[in-house]
Design an enzyme around this catalytic site. Structure first.
Site, PDB file in Angstrom:
ATOM      1  N   SER A 236       0.868  -1.184   0.000  1.00  0.00           N
ATOM      2  CA  SER A 236       0.000   0.000   0.000  1.00  0.00           C
ATOM      3  C   SER A 236       0.902   1.230   0.000  1.00  0.00           C
ATOM      4  O   SER A 236       2.053   1.160   0.464  1.00  0.00           O
ATOM      5  CB  SER A 236      -0.853  -0.010   1.270  1.00  0.00           C
TER       6      SER A 236
ATOM      7  N   TYR B 240      -1.706  -0.732  10.434  1.00  0.00           N
ATOM      8  CA  TYR B 240      -1.772  -0.970   8.976  1.00  0.00           C
ATOM      9  C   TYR B 240      -0.505  -0.443   8.284  1.00  0.00           C
ATOM     10  O   TYR B 240       0.128  -1.149   7.505  1.00  0.00           O
ATOM     11  CB  TYR B 240      -3.028  -0.300   8.422  1.00  0.00           C
TER      12      TYR B 240
HETATM   13  N1  LIG Z   1      -8.668  -0.921  -1.218  1.00  0.00           N
HETATM   14  C1  LIG Z   1      -7.625  -0.107  -1.058  1.00  0.00           C
HETATM   15  O1  LIG Z   1      -7.735   1.141  -1.083  1.00  0.00           O
HETATM   16  C2  LIG Z   1      -6.254  -0.667  -0.860  1.00  0.00           C
HETATM   17  C3  LIG Z   1      -5.155   0.207  -1.008  1.00  0.00           C
HETATM   18  C4  LIG Z   1      -3.880  -0.289  -0.830  1.00  0.00           C
HETATM   19  C5  LIG Z   1      -3.689  -1.625  -0.527  1.00  0.00           C
HETATM   20  N2  LIG Z   1      -4.769  -2.448  -0.405  1.00  0.00           N
HETATM   21  C6  LIG Z   1      -4.513  -3.847  -0.089  1.00  0.00           C
HETATM   22  O2  LIG Z   1      -5.096  -4.660  -1.067  1.00  0.00           O
HETATM   23  C7  LIG Z   1      -5.482  -5.905  -0.492  1.00  0.00           C
HETATM   24  C8  LIG Z   1      -6.939  -6.180  -0.793  1.00  0.00           C
HETATM   25  O3  LIG Z   1      -7.721  -5.131  -0.248  1.00  0.00           O
HETATM   26  P1  LIG Z   1      -9.252  -4.900  -0.633  1.00  0.00           P
HETATM   27  O4  LIG Z   1      -9.466  -3.448  -0.630  1.00  0.00           O
HETATM   28  O5  LIG Z   1      -9.629  -5.703  -1.812  1.00  0.00           O
HETATM   29  O6  LIG Z   1      -9.935  -5.457   0.702  1.00  0.00           O
HETATM   30  P2  LIG Z   1     -11.260  -6.320   0.917  1.00  0.00           P
HETATM   31  O7  LIG Z   1     -11.535  -6.246   2.372  1.00  0.00           O
HETATM   32  O8  LIG Z   1     -12.316  -5.890  -0.029  1.00  0.00           O
HETATM   33  O9  LIG Z   1     -10.765  -7.782   0.528  1.00  0.00           O
HETATM   34  C9  LIG Z   1      -9.770  -8.413   1.296  1.00  0.00           C
HETATM   35  C10 LIG Z   1      -9.784  -9.881   0.999  1.00  0.00           C
HETATM   36  O10 LIG Z   1      -8.794 -10.506   1.842  1.00  0.00           O
HETATM   37  C11 LIG Z   1      -9.414 -11.589   2.503  1.00  0.00           C
HETATM   38  N3  LIG Z   1      -8.758 -11.853   3.776  1.00  0.00           N
HETATM   39  C12 LIG Z   1      -8.627 -11.035   4.831  1.00  0.00           C
HETATM   40  N4  LIG Z   1      -8.005 -11.673   5.838  1.00  0.00           N
HETATM   41  C13 LIG Z   1      -7.751 -12.923   5.379  1.00  0.00           C
HETATM   42  C14 LIG Z   1      -7.130 -14.059   5.952  1.00  0.00           C
HETATM   43  N5  LIG Z   1      -6.680 -14.071   7.204  1.00  0.00           N
HETATM   44  N6  LIG Z   1      -7.021 -15.166   5.192  1.00  0.00           N
HETATM   45  C15 LIG Z   1      -7.488 -15.191   3.938  1.00  0.00           C
HETATM   46  N7  LIG Z   1      -8.103 -14.166   3.348  1.00  0.00           N
HETATM   47  C16 LIG Z   1      -8.227 -13.042   4.070  1.00  0.00           C
HETATM   48  C17 LIG Z   1     -10.872 -11.180   2.665  1.00  0.00           C
HETATM   49  O11 LIG Z   1     -11.710 -12.287   2.908  1.00  0.00           O
HETATM   50  C18 LIG Z   1     -11.128 -10.532   1.324  1.00  0.00           C
HETATM   51  O12 LIG Z   1     -11.398 -11.488   0.329  1.00  0.00           O
HETATM   52  C19 LIG Z   1      -5.166  -5.796   0.997  1.00  0.00           C
HETATM   53  O13 LIG Z   1      -3.910  -6.361   1.258  1.00  0.00           O
HETATM   54  C20 LIG Z   1      -5.128  -4.302   1.221  1.00  0.00           C
HETATM   55  O14 LIG Z   1      -4.343  -3.944   2.328  1.00  0.00           O
HETATM   56  C21 LIG Z   1      -6.044  -2.005  -0.563  1.00  0.00           C
END
Ligand SMILES: NC(=O)c1ccc[n+]([C@@H]2O[C@H](COP(=O)([O-])OP(=O)(O)OC[C@H]3O[C@@H](n4cnc5c(N)ncnc54)[C@H](O)[C@@H]3O)[C@@H](O)[C@H]2O)c1
Length: 254
Positions: free
Chosen positions: A146, A159
Site C-alpha cells: 500500500s 496498517y
Molecule cells: N482498497 C484499497 O484502497 C487498498 C489500497 C492499498 C492496498 N490495499 C490492499 O489490497 C489488499 C486487498 O484489499 P481490498 O481493498 O480488496 O480489501 P477487501 O476487504 O475488499 O478484501 C480483502 C480480501 O482478503 C481476505 N482476507 C482477509 N483476511 C484474510 C485471511 N486471514 N485469510 C485469507 N483471506 C483473508 C478477505 O476475505 C477478502 O477477500 C489488501 O492487502 C489491502 O491492504 C487495498
C-alpha cells in the site's frame, strides 16, 4: 525481432484473499491474461462464483480454503495446489485487513490481527510457495502492499507498520531468492474502491482529504492494480526485483 512476452498463458498463479475486492479482480484478470488459477480465501463458498467465471474463460481453477493467519492452512493449501498443478509460477499475496483507529485506542488484539494478516501471514505464504519456486528455480511473487508503507496516514498505526514491513520483506526475499531466478516485488496502491474502503470513502471529509492528495484526480479501481500485477508477473519484468511499484496517482510525489 525479440519482444518481451506479457501473456501469462500456461502459467499457474495462486492468489490469496480472492473472495472479493482487489483479490477477486486480480484472480479473474490473471486468468484473462492466460494463467490457470489457484483461488484461495477463508471460506470456499465465497470463491465458487469467481471460480466458475475463471473456468468459463477456459482456464483451470482450483479452489483452496486458506486462512493466512493459520500457518497450517497455508502449508496444507499450498501443498494441495502443488499436488494438483505440479508447479506454482506466480504468487499474488493480496489478503489483508485494516482496523482504522486512533493510535491511543488500538488494542493488543487489533494490533496483532492486522500484523498477523498483513505481514506474518504474507511471509508464510511467501515461504511455502518460495520453497516450491526454489526447487523450480523460477517464480514471480507479487505482494500487495500500500502507499501507506511509504507515507503515514492517521488512524493506521498497525496498517502502515504492516505495509512498511511488507516493503522491506519484499527486498529481503528478492535478495535471498534472486540467485534462484525468483522475482519478488510489491505493488503499493493508493485508495482503491473496494468493500474495504467503501465506508471510509463515504465519509465526505475523508474523501475530500484523499482527493486533495491524488494528483490524477480520482481514486483507483481494481483495474489500476491489475496492470501493475500483470507486468510484474510477466516475462517483461524478468529483470525487476525488490521493487515497490506505487500505483498512487501521484500521492507520494509531493
Ligand atoms: N482498497 C484499497 O484502497 C487498498 C489500497 C492499498 C492496498 N490495499 C490492499 O489490497 C489488499 C486487498 O484489499 P481490498 O481493498 O480488496 O480489501 P477487501 O476487504 O475488499 O478484501 C480483502 C480480501 O482478503 C481476505 N482476507 C482477509 N483476511 C484474510 C485471511 N486471514 N485469510 C485469507 N483471506 C483473508 C478477505 O476475505 C477478502 O477477500 C489488501 O492487502 C489491502 O491492504 C487495498
Amino acid at each position: 525481432m525479440d519482444f518481451p512476452e506479457f501473456s501469462l498463458t500456461g502459467k499457474i498463479a495462486l492468489v490469496t484473499g480472492a473472495s472479493r475486492g482487489i483479490g477477486r479482480y486480480l484472480a479473474l484478470g490473471l486468468a484473462h491474461y492466460g494463467a490457470d488459477i489457484i483461488i484461495t480465501g477463508r471460506t470456499v463458498y465465497q470463491l465458487e462464483e469467481a471460480a466458475r467465471e475463471i473456468q468459463q474463460m477456459g482456464r483451470r481453477c482450483l479452489v483452496v480454503p486458506m486462512d493466512i493467519t493459520r500457518k497450517a492452512d497455508i502449508d496444507a493449501g499450498v501443498e494441495k495446489a502443488f499436488q494438483h498443478f505440479g508447479r506454482i509460477d506466480i504468487l499474488v499475496n493480496n489478503a489483508g485487513i485494516n482496523i482504522p483507529k486512533p493510535a491511543l485506542e488500538v488494542t493488543e488484539e487489533d494490533w496483532r490481527r492486522v500484523l498477523d494478516s498483513n505481514l506474518t501471514g504474507l511471509f508464510f505464504c511467501c515461504q511455502a510457495v518460495g520453497r516450491i519456486m526454489v526447487n523450480q528455480q523460477s517464480g514471480k511473487i507479487i505482494n500487495i502492499s500500500s502507499q501507506t508503507g511509504t507515507v503515514a496516514i492517521q488512524w493506521r498505526a498497525a496498517y502502515c507498520s504492516s505495509k512498511a514491513g511488507v516493503n522491506l520483506l519484499t527486498k529481503v526475499l528478492a535478495l535471498e531468492w534472486g540467485p534462484h531466478h525468483i522475482n519478488v516485488n510489491a505493488v503499493a496502491p493508493t485508495f482503491i474502491e473496494t468493500p474495504m474502503t467503501k465506508p471510509m470513502l463515504e465519509n465526505e471529509a475523508f474523501r475530500e482529504m484523499v482527493m486533495g492528495k491524488i494528483l490524477l484526480g480520482r481514486v483507483g479501481q481494481p483495474k489500476d492494480v491489475l496492470g501493475a500485477v500483470i507486468y510484474l508477473a510477466s516475462e517483461a519484468a524478468d529483470l525487476v526485483t525488490g521493487h515497490v511499484l506505487l500505483v498512487d496517482g501521484g500521492w507520494t510525489a509531493h
